[in-house]
Design a protein around this motif. Structure first.
Motif, PDB file in Angstrom:
ATOM      1  N   LEU A   7      -0.060 -19.502 -15.716  1.00  0.00           N
ATOM      2  CA  LEU A   7      -0.279 -18.409 -16.800  1.00  0.00           C
ATOM      3  C   LEU A   7      -1.342 -17.750 -16.507  1.00  0.00           C
ATOM      4  O   LEU A   7      -1.756 -16.494 -16.854  1.00  0.00           O
ATOM      5  CB  LEU A   7       0.228 -19.146 -18.127  1.00  0.00           C
ATOM      6  CG  LEU A   7       1.470 -19.214 -18.428  1.00  0.00           C
ATOM      7  CD1 LEU A   7       1.649 -20.148 -19.832  1.00  0.00           C
ATOM      8  CD2 LEU A   7       2.526 -18.315 -18.347  1.00  0.00           C
ATOM      9  N   LEU A   8      -2.473 -18.486 -16.317  1.00  0.00           N
ATOM     10  CA  LEU A   8      -3.870 -17.848 -16.198  1.00  0.00           C
ATOM     11  C   LEU A   8      -4.273 -17.398 -15.208  1.00  0.00           C
ATOM     12  O   LEU A   8      -4.820 -16.319 -15.143  1.00  0.00           O
ATOM     13  CB  LEU A   8      -4.970 -19.058 -16.475  1.00  0.00           C
ATOM     14  CG  LEU A   8      -4.997 -19.739 -17.742  1.00  0.00           C
ATOM     15  CD1 LEU A   8      -6.172 -20.820 -17.777  1.00  0.00           C
ATOM     16  CD2 LEU A   8      -5.552 -18.802 -18.875  1.00  0.00           C
ATOM     17  N   THR A   9      -3.642 -17.353 -14.084  1.00  0.00           N
ATOM     18  CA  THR A   9      -3.717 -16.786 -12.822  1.00  0.00           C
ATOM     19  C   THR A   9      -2.677 -15.704 -12.482  1.00  0.00           C
ATOM     20  O   THR A   9      -2.804 -15.163 -11.671  1.00  0.00           O
ATOM     21  CB  THR A   9      -3.859 -17.761 -11.556  1.00  0.00           C
ATOM     22  OG1 THR A   9      -2.755 -18.668 -11.684  1.00  0.00           O
ATOM     23  CG2 THR A   9      -4.999 -18.709 -11.846  1.00  0.00           C
ATOM     24  N   LEU A  10      -1.770 -15.523 -13.376  1.00  0.00           N
ATOM     25  CA  LEU A  10      -0.916 -14.870 -13.149  1.00  0.00           C
ATOM     26  C   LEU A  10      -1.236 -13.388 -12.688  1.00  0.00           C
ATOM     27  O   LEU A  10      -0.446 -12.404 -12.212  1.00  0.00           O
ATOM     28  CB  LEU A  10       0.155 -14.717 -14.240  1.00  0.00           C
ATOM     29  CG  LEU A  10       1.553 -14.267 -14.087  1.00  0.00           C
ATOM     30  CD1 LEU A  10       2.463 -14.827 -13.058  1.00  0.00           C
ATOM     31  CD2 LEU A  10       2.424 -14.041 -15.416  1.00  0.00           C
ATOM     32  N   PRO A  14      -0.697 -10.151  -7.784  1.00  0.00           N
ATOM     33  CA  PRO A  14      -0.307  -9.066  -6.766  1.00  0.00           C
ATOM     34  C   PRO A  14      -1.474  -8.860  -5.847  1.00  0.00           C
ATOM     35  O   PRO A  14      -1.291  -8.652  -4.667  1.00  0.00           O
ATOM     36  CB  PRO A  14      -0.484  -7.733  -7.830  1.00  0.00           C
ATOM     37  CG  PRO A  14      -0.182  -8.317  -8.838  1.00  0.00           C
ATOM     38  CD  PRO A  14      -0.721  -9.631  -9.304  1.00  0.00           C
ATOM     39  N   VAL A  15      -2.802  -9.589  -6.095  1.00  0.00           N
ATOM     40  CA  VAL A  15      -3.947  -9.523  -5.228  1.00  0.00           C
ATOM     41  C   VAL A  15      -3.809 -10.681  -4.400  1.00  0.00           C
ATOM     42  O   VAL A  15      -3.789 -10.456  -3.097  1.00  0.00           O
ATOM     43  CB  VAL A  15      -5.167  -9.764  -6.021  1.00  0.00           C
ATOM     44  CG1 VAL A  15      -6.119 -10.199  -4.934  1.00  0.00           C
ATOM     45  CG2 VAL A  15      -5.537  -8.671  -7.066  1.00  0.00           C
ATOM     46  N   ARG A  16      -3.164 -11.873  -4.583  1.00  0.00           N
ATOM     47  CA  ARG A  16      -2.985 -12.745  -3.643  1.00  0.00           C
ATOM     48  C   ARG A  16      -1.657 -12.322  -2.806  1.00  0.00           C
ATOM     49  O   ARG A  16      -1.749 -12.653  -1.671  1.00  0.00           O
ATOM     50  CB  ARG A  16      -2.488 -14.246  -4.246  1.00  0.00           C
ATOM     51  CG  ARG A  16      -3.698 -14.740  -5.090  1.00  0.00           C
ATOM     52  CD  ARG A  16      -3.215 -16.126  -5.539  1.00  0.00           C
ATOM     53  NE  ARG A  16      -2.091 -16.167  -6.332  1.00  0.00           N
ATOM     54  CZ  ARG A  16      -2.150 -16.365  -7.545  1.00  0.00           C
ATOM     55  NH1 ARG A  16      -3.098 -16.376  -8.310  1.00  0.00           N
ATOM     56  NH2 ARG A  16      -1.082 -16.489  -8.469  1.00  0.00           N
ATOM     57  N   GLY A  17      -0.696 -11.883  -3.316  1.00  0.00           N
ATOM     58  CA  GLY A  17       0.161 -11.268  -2.258  1.00  0.00           C
ATOM     59  C   GLY A  17      -0.175  -9.967  -1.238  1.00  0.00           C
ATOM     60  O   GLY A  17       0.188 -10.017  -0.295  1.00  0.00           O
ATOM     61  N   ALA A  20      -2.110 -11.726   1.377  1.00  0.00           N
ATOM     62  CA  ALA A  20      -1.116 -12.413   2.357  1.00  0.00           C
ATOM     63  C   ALA A  20      -0.516 -11.276   3.324  1.00  0.00           C
ATOM     64  O   ALA A  20      -0.755 -11.643   4.334  1.00  0.00           O
ATOM     65  CB  ALA A  20      -0.282 -13.206   1.687  1.00  0.00           C
ATOM     66  N   VAL A  21      -0.284 -10.236   2.522  1.00  0.00           N
ATOM     67  CA  VAL A  21       0.397  -9.095   3.654  1.00  0.00           C
ATOM     68  C   VAL A  21      -0.753  -8.655   4.580  1.00  0.00           C
ATOM     69  O   VAL A  21      -0.240  -8.541   5.744  1.00  0.00           O
ATOM     70  CB  VAL A  21       1.091  -7.930   2.911  1.00  0.00           C
ATOM     71  CG1 VAL A  21       1.338  -6.675   3.486  1.00  0.00           C
ATOM     72  CG2 VAL A  21       2.161  -8.548   1.967  1.00  0.00           C
ATOM     73  N   VAL A  22      -2.004  -8.490   4.263  1.00  0.00           N
ATOM     74  CA  VAL A  22      -2.971  -7.894   4.965  1.00  0.00           C
ATOM     75  C   VAL A  22      -3.229  -8.925   6.053  1.00  0.00           C
ATOM     76  O   VAL A  22      -3.349  -8.612   7.259  1.00  0.00           O
ATOM     77  CB  VAL A  22      -4.280  -7.471   4.159  1.00  0.00           C
ATOM     78  CG1 VAL A  22      -5.438  -7.284   5.049  1.00  0.00           C
ATOM     79  CG2 VAL A  22      -4.050  -6.214   3.490  1.00  0.00           C
ATOM     80  N   LYS A  23      -3.370 -10.122   5.854  1.00  0.00           N
ATOM     81  CA  LYS A  23      -3.380 -11.223   6.806  1.00  0.00           C
ATOM     82  C   LYS A  23      -2.383 -11.197   7.767  1.00  0.00           C
ATOM     83  O   LYS A  23      -2.534 -11.185   8.944  1.00  0.00           O
ATOM     84  CB  LYS A  23      -3.519 -12.710   6.316  1.00  0.00           C
ATOM     85  CG  LYS A  23      -4.823 -13.004   5.492  1.00  0.00           C
ATOM     86  CD  LYS A  23      -4.749 -14.202   4.871  1.00  0.00           C
ATOM     87  CE  LYS A  23      -6.062 -14.461   4.239  1.00  0.00           C
ATOM     88  NZ  LYS A  23      -6.180 -15.932   3.646  1.00  0.00           N
ATOM     89  N   VAL A  24      -1.130 -11.076   7.482  1.00  0.00           N
ATOM     90  CA  VAL A  24      -0.015 -10.987   8.294  1.00  0.00           C
ATOM     91  C   VAL A  24      -0.121  -9.672   9.318  1.00  0.00           C
ATOM     92  O   VAL A  24       0.047  -9.774  10.539  1.00  0.00           O
ATOM     93  CB  VAL A  24       1.500 -10.892   7.684  1.00  0.00           C
ATOM     94  CG1 VAL A  24       2.628 -10.673   8.596  1.00  0.00           C
ATOM     95  CG2 VAL A  24       1.502 -12.225   6.878  1.00  0.00           C
ATOM     96  N   VAL A  25      -0.485  -8.745   8.722  1.00  0.00           N
ATOM     97  CA  VAL A  25      -0.425  -7.384   9.575  1.00  0.00           C
ATOM     98  C   VAL A  25      -1.693  -7.503  10.433  1.00  0.00           C
ATOM     99  O   VAL A  25      -1.604  -7.135  11.526  1.00  0.00           O
ATOM    100  CB  VAL A  25      -0.724  -5.999   8.469  1.00  0.00           C
ATOM    101  CG1 VAL A  25      -1.231  -4.904   9.282  1.00  0.00           C
ATOM    102  CG2 VAL A  25       0.572  -5.743   7.699  1.00  0.00           C
TER     103      VAL A  25
END
Length: 102
Positions: A7-10, A14-17, A20-25
């Motif tokens: 709940l605290l890190t919810l 979006p930043v974590r997501g 992750a997308v930037v790392k994959v790209v």
């Protein structure tokens, strides 16, 4: 404890997501950049452009050097001009100081 942490890190989800997308790209771009098939295709395109008269031999050599530097991850080697490479034409400030003291 896990529920509270979730709940605290919810708000940061979006930043974590996005991270992750930037790392994959980035990983995919790097693998394509270092793919031997793509490197060979670029080198052959440079040779074909030189053969067709679109670029000079020197331009082809520079292009090949850039492709190979990108492949090896090396820094470009400065050409010509002797030592230095600063904005002042390669003069060393230590030499000026020692020359001024004499």
């Amino acid at each position: 404890m896990d529920i509270l942490w979730t709940l605290l890190t919810l708000p940061y989800a979006p930043v974590r997501g996005l991270t992750a997308v930037v790392k994959v790209v980035a990983r995919e771009a790097e693998s394509r950049q270092h793919n031997p098939v793509n490197v060979r295709r670029e080198l052959e395109a440079l040779d074909a452009a030189e053969a067709a008269g679109e670029i000079s031999a020197a331009e082809r050599d520079r292009g090949q050097q850039q492709v190979l530097e990108r492949l090896t991850g090396g820094a470009p080697v400065p050409r010509g001009g002797g030592e230095g490479g600063g904005r002042d034409g390669g003069s060393d400030p230590r030499r000026r100081r020692s020359g001024a003291q004499e």
